[in-house]
Motif scaffolding. Structure first.
Motif, PDB file in Angstrom:
ATOM      1  N   ARG A  63      32.799  51.798  29.120  1.00 55.55           N
ATOM      2  CA  ARG A  63      33.201  51.451  27.752  1.00 55.55           C
ATOM      3  C   ARG A  63      33.595  49.979  27.770  1.00 55.55           C
ATOM      4  NH1 ARG A  63      37.592  53.161  25.532  1.00 55.55           N
ATOM      5  NH2 ARG A  63      36.744  53.181  23.406  1.00 55.55           N
ATOM      6  N   SER A  75      27.140  42.017  23.008  1.00 56.43           N
ATOM      7  CA  SER A  75      27.381  43.431  22.701  1.00 56.43           C
ATOM      8  C   SER A  75      26.080  44.229  22.758  1.00 56.43           C
ATOM      9  CB  SER A  75      28.014  43.565  21.315  1.00 56.43           C
ATOM     10  OG  SER A  75      29.290  42.987  21.255  1.00 56.43           O
ATOM     11  N   ARG A  76      25.032  43.695  22.142  1.00 57.67           N
ATOM     12  CA  ARG A  76      23.752  44.422  22.131  1.00 57.67           C
ATOM     13  C   ARG A  76      23.137  44.469  23.518  1.00 57.67           C
ATOM     14  NH1 ARG A  76      23.380  41.481  17.530  1.00 57.67           N
ATOM     15  NH2 ARG A  76      21.907  40.004  18.417  1.00 57.67           N
ATOM     16  N   ALA A  79      24.702  47.228  25.485  1.00 61.83           N
ATOM     17  CA  ALA A  79      24.245  48.555  25.071  1.00 61.83           C
ATOM     18  C   ALA A  79      22.776  48.792  25.397  1.00 61.83           C
ATOM     19  CB  ALA A  79      24.483  48.737  23.574  1.00 61.83           C
ATOM     20  N   ASP A  80      21.930  47.820  25.086  1.00 63.97           N
ATOM     21  CA  ASP A  80      20.483  48.052  25.152  1.00 63.97           C
ATOM     22  C   ASP A  80      19.891  47.793  26.527  1.00 63.97           C
ATOM     23  OD1 ASP A  80      20.711  48.564  22.467  1.00 63.97           O
ATOM     24  OD2 ASP A  80      20.002  46.584  21.836  1.00 63.97           O
ATOM     25  N   ASP A  85      27.874  52.975  27.897  1.00 65.55           N
ATOM     26  CA  ASP A  85      27.993  54.097  26.965  1.00 65.55           C
ATOM     27  C   ASP A  85      28.439  53.663  25.581  1.00 65.55           C
ATOM     28  OD1 ASP A  85      27.339  55.565  29.157  1.00 65.55           O
ATOM     29  OD2 ASP A  85      29.094  56.862  29.130  1.00 65.55           O
ATOM     30  N   GLU A  86      29.339  52.655  25.520  1.00 64.15           N
ATOM     31  CA  GLU A  86      29.917  52.275  24.236  1.00 64.15           C
ATOM     32  C   GLU A  86      30.367  50.821  24.283  1.00 64.15           C
ATOM     33  OE1 GLU A  86      33.778  53.402  21.395  1.00 64.15           O
ATOM     34  OE2 GLU A  86      33.321  54.603  23.177  1.00 64.15           O
ATOM     35  N   ASP A 100      22.842  47.700  16.273  1.00 61.56           N
ATOM     36  CA  ASP A 100      22.238  48.131  17.535  1.00 61.56           C
ATOM     37  C   ASP A 100      21.426  49.387  17.255  1.00 61.56           C
ATOM     38  OD1 ASP A 100      21.815  49.037  20.227  1.00 61.56           O
ATOM     39  OD2 ASP A 100      23.614  50.279  19.996  1.00 61.56           O
ATOM     40  N   GLY A 102      20.337  51.666  19.028  1.00 59.23           N
ATOM     41  CA  GLY A 102      20.795  52.851  19.748  1.00 59.23           C
ATOM     42  C   GLY A 102      22.120  53.405  19.259  1.00 59.23           C
ATOM     43  N   ARG A 104      25.126  52.406  19.866  1.00 59.64           N
ATOM     44  CA  ARG A 104      26.255  52.378  20.806  1.00 59.64           C
ATOM     45  C   ARG A 104      27.197  51.199  20.592  1.00 59.64           C
ATOM     46  NH1 ARG A 104      23.209  53.459  26.452  1.00 59.64           N
ATOM     47  NH2 ARG A 104      21.557  52.319  25.352  1.00 59.64           N
ATOM     48  N   ARG A 106      29.788  49.524  18.088  1.00 57.22           N
ATOM     49  CA  ARG A 106      30.621  49.642  16.890  1.00 57.22           C
ATOM     50  C   ARG A 106      31.293  48.298  16.642  1.00 57.22           C
ATOM     51  NH1 ARG A 106      35.052  52.279  17.179  1.00 57.22           N
ATOM     52  NH2 ARG A 106      35.218  52.373  19.460  1.00 57.22           N
TER      53      ARG A 106
END
Length: 277
Positions: A63, A75-76, A79-80, A85-86, A100, A102, A104, A106
């Motif tokens: 996380r 951030s992307r 995630a990508d 996970d988050e 994003d 996906g 994931r 926020r």
């Protein structure tokens, strides 16, 4: 990002006497092209940040908190590409954090200087080009460290200027120096303390502390060159209203940045990291 590194040494005014802040006194999200300006900075430095986060093991099961997320490029990526996970992308105005696919990433609208802020605990807390603009950077840095779970990592980065003071006298050199002075006066930006990042993280009890510095080449087609063009153009009023520049000097410096003969070193970025026990 001294004279250029510590304006106080030259007897300049105290920072931000009017209480201005990044995003309000200068570089407001409503300003035309602000998202493009941020993206040029990301193009200049994201590869370095991604490599560091990957080396620390960012990946599935993690996380992550991305403080001052900008347009959300890190951030992307977390995630990508890294597959965490988050990701919570925190910003005072996260309008530029693009979605994003996906799901994931926020977003959270929050002021990092709010002492009551409690976004949770994370395996990674990443904060880039934020603390240099905050007079209360020491207190905020401590809170960032507290949001890291045991065994997790805090990664922080800010501007460091190793080149301006040594640059040949030119309109570019004078405008870069004037920029640091104007930023300090208008919004409280201070990069004089950022070389102490490793010691600051050690003093917070973090382990395996490390640091690295990248100084991008300043060439006519480089993303960092476009970043400075956009930055100086966006703060033209602040630069030309103060006692720092002669009439026409800003335009002369912008012409230098557009010249095919441009070949220099930009101010750079220091990244430091440490692991919570």
């Amino acid at each position: 990002m001294d004279g250029a590194s510590d304006p106080r040494a030259a007897g300049e005014p105290d920072p931000a006497p009017d209480g201005g802040r990044y995003g309000t006194g200068l570089f407001t999200p409503d300003a035309t092209g602000e998202d493009e300006r941020i993206d040029y900075g990301a193009l200049a430095y994201d590869a370095v940040t991604r490599a560091r986060l990957a080396a620390l093991g960012a990946g599935p099961g993690w996380r992550c908190l991305d403080v001052g997320a900008g347009t959300g490029t890190i951030s992307r990526w977390l995630a990508d590409e890294a597959g965490v996970d988050e990701v919570l992308a925190l910003d005072r105005d996260p309008r530029f954090v693009r979605a994003d696919p996906g799901g994931r990433v926020r977003t959270m609208t929050a002021d990092i200087t709010d002492a009551t802020l409690a976004p949770g605990r994370f395996d990674l807390v990443h904060c880039r080009f934020v603390l240099m603009h905050l007079p209360e950077h020491a207190q905020v840095l401590q809170r960032l460290a507290e949001w890291v779970v045991p065994g997790g990592w805090l990664v922080v980065g800010d501007a460091i200027d190793l080149t301006t003071a040594q640059s040949p006298s030119s309109a570019y050199q004078r405008v870069m120096t004037a920029m640091w002075l104007a930023l300090r006066e208008r919004i409280g930006t201070d990069i004089s303390w950022v070389p102490r990042y490793p010691q600051l993280l050690h003093d917070l009890g973090l382990l395996h502390v490390g640091a690295e510095i990248v100084v991008p080449p300043l060439t006519v087609d480089a993303p960092i060159t476009a970043f400075w063009k956009h930055t100086w153009s966006g703060m033209r009023d602040a630069l030309e209203a103060g006692p720092f520049l002669r009439p026409g000097e800003l335009d002369d410096a912008l012409a230098e940045l557009a010249s095919p003969s441009l070949a220099a070193l930009s101010p750079g970025m220091i990244t430091s990291w440490g692991r919570r026990s």
